[in-house]
Scaffold this active site. Sequence first.
Site, PDB file in Angstrom:
ATOM      1  N   LEU A  45      -5.849   8.984   1.509  1.00  0.00           N
ATOM      2  CA  LEU A  45      -6.912   7.980   1.682  1.00  0.00           C
ATOM      3  C   LEU A  45      -7.229   7.394   0.312  1.00  0.00           C
ATOM      4  O   LEU A  45      -7.244   8.107  -0.676  1.00  0.00           O
ATOM      5  CB  LEU A  45      -8.141   8.663   2.278  1.00  0.00           C
ATOM      6  N   ASN A  46      -7.438   6.050   0.254  1.00  0.00           N
ATOM      7  CA  ASN A  46      -8.093   5.519  -0.945  1.00  0.00           C
ATOM      8  C   ASN A  46      -9.277   4.640  -0.570  1.00  0.00           C
ATOM      9  O   ASN A  46     -10.206   5.160   0.074  1.00  0.00           O
ATOM     10  CB  ASN A  46      -7.120   4.935  -1.978  1.00  0.00           C
ATOM     11  N   ASP A  47      -9.327   3.383  -0.929  1.00  0.00           N
ATOM     12  CA  ASP A  47     -10.570   2.604  -0.876  1.00  0.00           C
ATOM     13  C   ASP A  47     -11.267   2.562   0.496  1.00  0.00           C
ATOM     14  O   ASP A  47     -10.604   2.417   1.522  1.00  0.00           O
ATOM     15  CB  ASP A  47     -10.295   1.131  -1.197  1.00  0.00           C
ATOM     16  N   TYR A 106      -3.872  -4.147   2.710  1.00  0.00           N
ATOM     17  CA  TYR A 106      -4.656  -3.746   1.549  1.00  0.00           C
ATOM     18  C   TYR A 106      -6.157  -3.941   1.799  1.00  0.00           C
ATOM     19  O   TYR A 106      -6.579  -4.346   2.873  1.00  0.00           O
ATOM     20  CB  TYR A 106      -4.178  -4.525   0.318  1.00  0.00           C
ATOM     21  N   SER A 107      -6.927  -3.712   0.749  1.00  0.00           N
ATOM     22  CA  SER A 107      -8.379  -3.623   0.912  1.00  0.00           C
ATOM     23  C   SER A 107      -9.041  -4.928   1.327  1.00  0.00           C
ATOM     24  O   SER A 107      -8.531  -6.019   1.048  1.00  0.00           O
ATOM     25  CB  SER A 107      -9.011  -3.122  -0.382  1.00  0.00           C
ATOM     26  N   ASP A 175      -8.343  -8.207  -2.314  1.00  0.00           N
ATOM     27  CA  ASP A 175      -9.575  -7.500  -1.940  1.00  0.00           C
ATOM     28  C   ASP A 175     -10.755  -8.429  -1.631  1.00  0.00           C
ATOM     29  O   ASP A 175     -11.816  -8.372  -2.290  1.00  0.00           O
ATOM     30  CB  ASP A 175      -9.984  -6.485  -3.039  1.00  0.00           C
ATOM     31  N   GLU A 228     -10.372  -5.292  -9.701  1.00  0.00           N
ATOM     32  CA  GLU A 228     -10.095  -5.032  -8.288  1.00  0.00           C
ATOM     33  C   GLU A 228     -11.405  -4.902  -7.507  1.00  0.00           C
ATOM     34  O   GLU A 228     -12.469  -4.660  -8.073  1.00  0.00           O
ATOM     35  CB  GLU A 228      -9.296  -3.727  -8.140  1.00  0.00           C
TER      36      GLU A 228
END
Length: 475
Positions: A45-47, A106-107, A175, A228
């Site tokens: 898991l990230n953002d 992506y985010s 993002d 970011e």
Amino acid sequence: MNALTRDLVKLVETAEQSQKTREELSVSDRKFREKLHLMPPVGWLNDPNGLCQFQGIYHAFFQYSPFNAEGGVKMWGHYTSKDMIKWEYQGTALYPDQPFDCHGVYSGSAFIEDGKMYLYYTGNVKLDGEYDYIRTGREGNTVLVITEDGKTFGKKKELMRNSDYPDDLTCHVRDPKVWKENGTYYMVQGARTNEDVGQVLVFESEDKVNWKFRNRVESEKPFGYMWECPDYFKIGDKKLLSTSVQGLEGGIWEDRNVYQSGYFEIEGDILGEYKLSEYHLWDYGFDYYAPQSFETEDGRRIHISWMGMPDCEEYSNPTIQTGWQHCFTFPREIFEKDGKICQRPIRELEEKKHLVSDVKGMLVREGYPVYEMTISDITKNRFKVILSEKLILDYADGKFRMHFTDQDKTSVSSGRSMRYVEVEEVENLKILADTSSVEVFVNDGEYVFSTRYYPEVYKLQAEAVGAQITLSEIM
Ligand code: FRU
């Protein structure tokens, strides 16, 4: 649903099921699972993405690589909650299954209006060939998906490509975070210029679909090469531009993480003339990156971050060996106190607390993995806290410090060393500990320190002459 999506759905379910079985069979494979902190069912898991409250329910999406605990192609995993404490996993919401997002969903963020949730994200594409993937070979596409029930997600619509962004930028633009002000929709995106300068781009729209570039926000002198996960919001009268910065080196940055997350206060207008304040870190600990905020229906500004750090060689996470890695920070309310931006755990936590001890001066306890400890009325910086015999919180040489006694990668720290902030006086501390994480709020949350830790015993020792110490178990 195309053939690729169908296969991905099956593969993700299989990976999640096999992790479940693995953890049911083995205590040691599940011992560092968090109780309060949102973590991936399996893998990486990230953002945090698309944080929102929609029709009363909280939604938290996350950057998810279920097939590899050390990261892989990203999709959006999805949790919902009624109280931001107990989260229910809803499966994967967005898969990398289109030509414009095939190397990663992506985010991005959520925007709620007219009973619909609008999800904006970056479709990541890396072309095959001899590219540097900075100036060439990469696409950062802006994509929109709408859901009317928070469960079924509509057709993805590609809104912008790199050719729609200013032409002095590298391929690194991503993002999107969206909000509405005075009847107009705005979007910020993070960017890296051809000169390797980090910036935030501001776009505007009348209809949430057609966007045009409006302005860019940058510091007077270059500050890192890439910004970011930007975010823009107000706390009281203050306008904050939050961003996660890559490429800060030398001086104070040498004692800190490889990448930073913090905010600038904005004087003026991000659509016109503005001035940025100095950069304030959201968190001084080892594990904190790419936070995102949202506003609850009752008007609170909530902040959740990835409790992790990318591209970091000096420390690691032993949970990789048990099939998963990383978690989110516990949701925090952002508020202003005496002109300072502070953070505290969401108030919903109060109902889960059961007082164990309320003593003066000293406390020693064993056997509580999930707890909140407070130390108030500290005088003359006289305090020392030792968690699981290896993690120390103390004050020395004008600094509040969080440090581990042992940097061995097989120890409690898994390689973490020391983080600190210069502060004249520490008046109080709040420590929120979960099975494998600790978040420390200093001086009513003026400074926060987050770290993962991997204890064999749950022992806490706190000493603070004359101060009041409370321990509450969280059930
Ligand atoms: C921040 C980040 C974002 C990107 C995402 C990919 O951690 O690099 O900029 O969208 O992670 O997972």
